[in-house]
Design an enzyme around this catalytic site. Structure first.
Site, PDB file in Angstrom:
ATOM      1  CB  THR A 131     -21.673-106.740   9.032  1.00 50.96           C
ATOM      2  OG1 THR A 131     -20.804-107.856   8.955  1.00 50.96           O
ATOM      3  CG2 THR A 131     -23.066-107.203   9.389  1.00 50.96           C
ATOM      4  N   GLY A 177     -17.227-107.999  12.379  1.00 45.96           N
ATOM      5  CA  GLY A 177     -16.404-109.165  12.656  1.00 45.96           C
ATOM      6  C   GLY A 177     -16.395-109.573  14.122  1.00 45.96           C
TER       7      GLY A 177
END
Length: 568
Positions: free
Chosen positions: A377, A460
């Site tokens: 991300t 995550g």
């Protein structure tokens, strides 16, 4: 170089002592560098060029939202290992005019043509990690335009122009990005369109090599010129439809045309006088609030950073919060997660009775049993001269996503659908037109009703753990903004998974401790029954901007990634 080696090298000076230890002339513990301070505006992203783009936008009169969009578009080009317009986006915005927080859930839904029965027909018990089946509607472009419509000042074409220029003319690939890109190529090259658009003759670009993506330049230019519908209803959408029809996929033009993200109200808990804000499910943000509620009764400051008590209590609180996460976090259109109950102090008091100071729990059951009703991300944050602050997170999931890259478009589709459960009756069970459980979460902290901190920790299941640890480092251990991010992190792994891809925790899971915790702490934790292990860099990536009480802003950036905080 691995992320583990980077972290170990940067934290070597504090590998045996506590948060008060340091070898810097200022005496600052754990800091790899000083905080960044600026009087007018600040940007913190995971790539120096993206940070500079955000500052250019701010200096040109753009809002914090304009700058965040421009930086995010650039990161989709420069850090495709973590994000891109094939993924989803969540944001929290502090608006100085309304003096409140606004949340946006920009997550996409599953294809309406794909059913649970189709997975059963294929003999699948879990949704594959890559390829066409885990692909859900990309929500990022819609989120850009929704945020821009409410808070933007410059045109979207202006905001996307820097990314277009870098995509066309090229930019040097940074070290950590090159590392992850190289790891992704062997796995993803078999999927149609990936090798042609995301490799250099079949290999990843190396550190320092120039990377260009002319296909993405054309896509972003089209979006800037024609608006969001160019992506969801125009030629781009038709190209996507044709691509998935030709490659055993289910995403269709109709799915894209029907997509809309939504404005949502952030939720909070108060931790020792600070209001910590997260977005409600389908994301996992409230797990951070649950962890903080469970830890608030303990005097962590007196135990000290890195003490056995600090690490043990954190791990136990995480186990309890993640048991609820696995059972109850899902798309609110399909299941009403009892958010108010889960983040209440009363609930934390009840659940906290399960924590023992002497023994690690091996199993953790959810405190609320669901009653059904009908993923790498990037994180960035920007603050402008008028007081607007943006906390934004965006991802393809599993690094570069599904590996599916439609011809001529220059981006990879997310594989967020992997987070569904292929089990009837579960709140997160796969259904057509449903949003999956989401790992990406932005965060914000206010104090006495005023903005204090915009921050996030990507990575995550590490994200809510990281969110809680940053708050604890700042509030309990008195670290400054850079120290709070550089301090060695705790990650507990092995809790029951919301995606149903792991069995229920029965062995207590594994406790990953980053370099910097005393060995005496490790031994004490093992005596309590924790399984402590060595792990390669699963500790997330952090960016933050704090309001400086003396005026202006303070910025910090993750020492484990390529990023930069800068202001003017």
């Amino acid at each position: 170089m691995s992320v583990l080696r980077l972290s170990a090298a940067l934290l070597a000076a504090v590998s045996a002592l506590s948060a008060t230890a340091a070898d810097r002339v200022t005496g600052a513990g754990f800091a790899t560098r000083s905080e960044v301070m600026a009087p007018h505006a600040m940007a913190a992203t995971s790539h120096p060029l993206a940070t500079q783009i955000a500052l250019d936008v701010l200096k040109d009169g753009g809002s914090a939202v304009d700058a965040a969009i421009a930086a995010n578009a650039a990161l989709g080009l420069m850090e495709p290992t973590g994000n891109g317009i094939g993924g989803d986006l969540f944001a929290i915005v502090w608006d100085p005019k309304s003096k409140r927080l606004h949340g946006y859930n920009g997550s996409g839904r599953s294809p309406k043509a794909l059913t649970l029965e189709e997975f059963e027909r294929r003999g699948l018990s879990d949704i594959p990690a890559h390829g066409p089946l885990p692909v859900t509607v990309p929500g990022t472009v819609d989120a850009w335009f929704a945020l821009h419509a409410k808070f933007g000042r410059r045109s979207m074409a202006q905001n996307l122009a820097p990314a277009v220029a870098y995509a066309r003319n090229g930019h040097p690939v940074h070290e950590v990005i090159a590392y992850y890109w190289d790891r992704s190529v062997p796995t993803l090259s078999k999927w149609p369109g990936f090798r042609e658009q995301f490799t250099m003759n079949g290999r990843a670009p190396r550190k320092g090599e120039t990377w260009r993506n002319p296909n993405l330049a054309r896509t972003l230019e089209t979006i800037g010129r024609e608006g969001r519908d160019a992506f969801y209803k125009g030629a781009i959408a038709r190209t996507i439809d044709a691509y998935f029809r030709a490659n055993d996929g289910f995403l269709r033009y109709e799915d894209l045309a029907a997509h809309r993200g939504e404005w949502v109200s952030p939720v909070s808990t108060n931790y020792r006088g600070y209001d910590v804000w997260e977005l409600p499910p389908n994301g996992q943000g409230i797990a951070a609030l649950q962890i903080l509620n469970l830890l608030e009764p303990y005097d962590l400051k007196s135990y000290g950073f890195g003490s056995p008590e600090h690490v043990h209590l954190f791990a136990e609180a995480k186990k309890l919060a993640f048991a609820d996460r696995a059972a109850s976090y899902a798309d609110p259109d399909f299941y009403r997660t009892p958010v108010e109950r889960l983040i209440s102090k009363e609930y934390a008091r009840e659940r906290g009775k399960l924590i023992s100071m002497d023994k690690a729990m091996k199993a953790a059951e959810p405190g609320i049993i669901p009653e059904l009703n009908e993923g790498d991300t990037i994180y960035l944050t920007v603050a402008d001269k008028d007081g607007m602050m943006v906390s934004l997170i965006q991802s393809n999931y599993r690094g570069m996503g599904s590996g599916m890259a439609a011809p001529g478009l220059g981006f990879i589709f997310q594989d967020r659908g992997e987070q569904f459960v292929l089990k009837k009756g579960h709140p997160n069970s796969f259904a057509p037109g449903k949003r999956p459980f989401h790992t990406i979460i932005p965060a914000f902290v206010t104090k006495d009703g005023k903005p204090w901190l915009s921050y996030g920790v990507m990575g995550g299941a590490m994200q809510p753990q990281g969110h809680a640890q940053i708050v604890i480092n700042l509030v309990d251990f008195g670290m400054n903004l850079q120290e709070a991010g550089d301090a060695p992190r705790i990650q507990h792994d092995g809790s029951t998974d919301p995606a149903g891809q792991a069995t229920a925790m029965s062995d207590g899971g594994e406790l990953d401790l980053e370099t910097g915790f005393p060995y005496a702490t490790v031994r004490a934790l093992m005596r309590k029954g924790h399984s402590v292990r060595f792990a390669d860099g699963p500790y997330g990536g952090y960016q933050a901007i704090m309001v400086n009480p003396q005026g202006g802003y303070i910025g910090a950036s993750e020492s484990r990634k390529d990023g930069q905080a800068a202001g003017y």
